[in-house]
Design an enzyme around this catalytic site. Structure first.
Site, PDB file in Angstrom:
ATOM      1  N   CYS A 171     -88.009 -64.046 -87.285  1.00 33.86           N
ATOM      2  CA  CYS A 171     -89.219 -64.276 -88.358  1.00 33.86           C
ATOM      3  C   CYS A 171     -90.327 -65.145 -87.627  1.00 33.86           C
ATOM      4  O   CYS A 171     -90.372 -65.721 -86.487  1.00 33.86           O
ATOM      5  CB  CYS A 171     -88.674 -64.971 -89.579  1.00 33.86           C
ATOM      6  SG  CYS A 171     -88.370 -66.834 -89.616  1.00 33.86           S
ATOM      7  N   GLU A 226     -81.687 -68.892 -85.319  1.00 34.38           N
ATOM      8  CA  GLU A 226     -82.271 -69.215 -83.815  1.00 34.38           C
ATOM      9  C   GLU A 226     -82.582 -70.656 -83.892  1.00 34.38           C
ATOM     10  O   GLU A 226     -82.410 -71.321 -82.902  1.00 34.38           O
ATOM     11  CB  GLU A 226     -83.698 -68.561 -83.943  1.00 34.38           C
ATOM     12  CG  GLU A 226     -83.688 -67.035 -83.822  1.00 34.38           C
ATOM     13  CD  GLU A 226     -83.606 -66.423 -85.263  1.00 34.38           C
ATOM     14  OE1 GLU A 226     -84.111 -65.331 -85.551  1.00 34.38           O
ATOM     15  OE2 GLU A 226     -83.244 -67.011 -86.431  1.00 34.38           O
ATOM     16  N   HIS A 263     -82.357 -71.566 -89.788  1.00 33.79           N
ATOM     17  CA  HIS A 263     -82.234 -70.139 -89.555  1.00 33.79           C
ATOM     18  C   HIS A 263     -81.237 -70.101 -88.205  1.00 33.79           C
ATOM     19  O   HIS A 263     -81.312 -71.101 -87.568  1.00 33.79           O
ATOM     20  CB  HIS A 263     -83.497 -69.434 -89.122  1.00 33.79           C
ATOM     21  CG  HIS A 263     -84.263 -68.805 -90.376  1.00 33.79           C
ATOM     22  ND1 HIS A 263     -85.243 -67.944 -90.400  1.00 33.79           N
ATOM     23  CD2 HIS A 263     -84.065 -69.380 -91.689  1.00 33.79           C
ATOM     24  CE1 HIS A 263     -85.659 -67.846 -91.672  1.00 33.79           C
ATOM     25  NE2 HIS A 263     -85.083 -68.956 -92.542  1.00 33.79           N
TER      26      HIS A 263
END
Length: 153
Positions: free
Chosen positions: A87, A59, A57
């Site tokens: 998330c 991040e 992801h």
């Protein structure tokens, strides 16, 4: 604010990364890590499809980049900017990295783990307290997602 740059400035950088993700067929999410001194330390965009890595992801990619540059898995005092609400996995990664604050653009009603779905950072139980701020350039961040998924349907 980070250094002399505004939250909007840094979110614009994350948006540019999200646009790169869309160009390669990934969900358009971009993230950057900014040092306490206001310097860009790390950047990343979603790439789980092309990297065959479910943890890739935006991040996580930005945290990996910043940690490698700092030669440290801890990033105390740093801020992470991301175009979409993180998330559960990404919240956990930020807690482990000791990020000071996450600043995000648009809410993620299905999988958001900061304010929309689960409110993990408010639930406590972590050994690190992470601050958060949402809604920075939210309309632009939301539009990127809408445009991407509209084109895929």
């Amino acid at each position: 604010m980070s250094g002399t740059q505004s939250h909007e400035y840094w979110m614009e950088q994350a948006i540019a990364l999200a646009e790169q993700a869309a160009l390669v067929g990934e969900v358009p999410v971009g993230a950057i890590v900014v040092s306490p001194q206001g310097e860009l330390l790390g950047s990343g965009f979603n790439q789980p499809i092309r990297s065959h890595d479910p943890s890739a992801h935006a991040e996580v990619m930005a945290l990996r980049d910043a940690a490698a540059r700092m030669a440290n898995y801890r990033l105390p005092g740093c801020q992470l900017y991301v175009t979409i609400e993180p998330c559960t996995m990404c919240v956990g990664a930020m807690v482990h990295a000791r990020i000071e604050r996450v600043i995000y653009g648009a809410a993620e009603p299905r999988f958001g783990a900061v304010e929309s779905g689960r409110r993990l950072l408010d639930e406590g139980g972590f050994n690190h307290r992470l601050q958060y701020l949402g809604g920075i350039l939210a309309p632009r961040c939301s539009q990127l997602m809408r445009d991407f998924f509209k084109g895929r349907r």
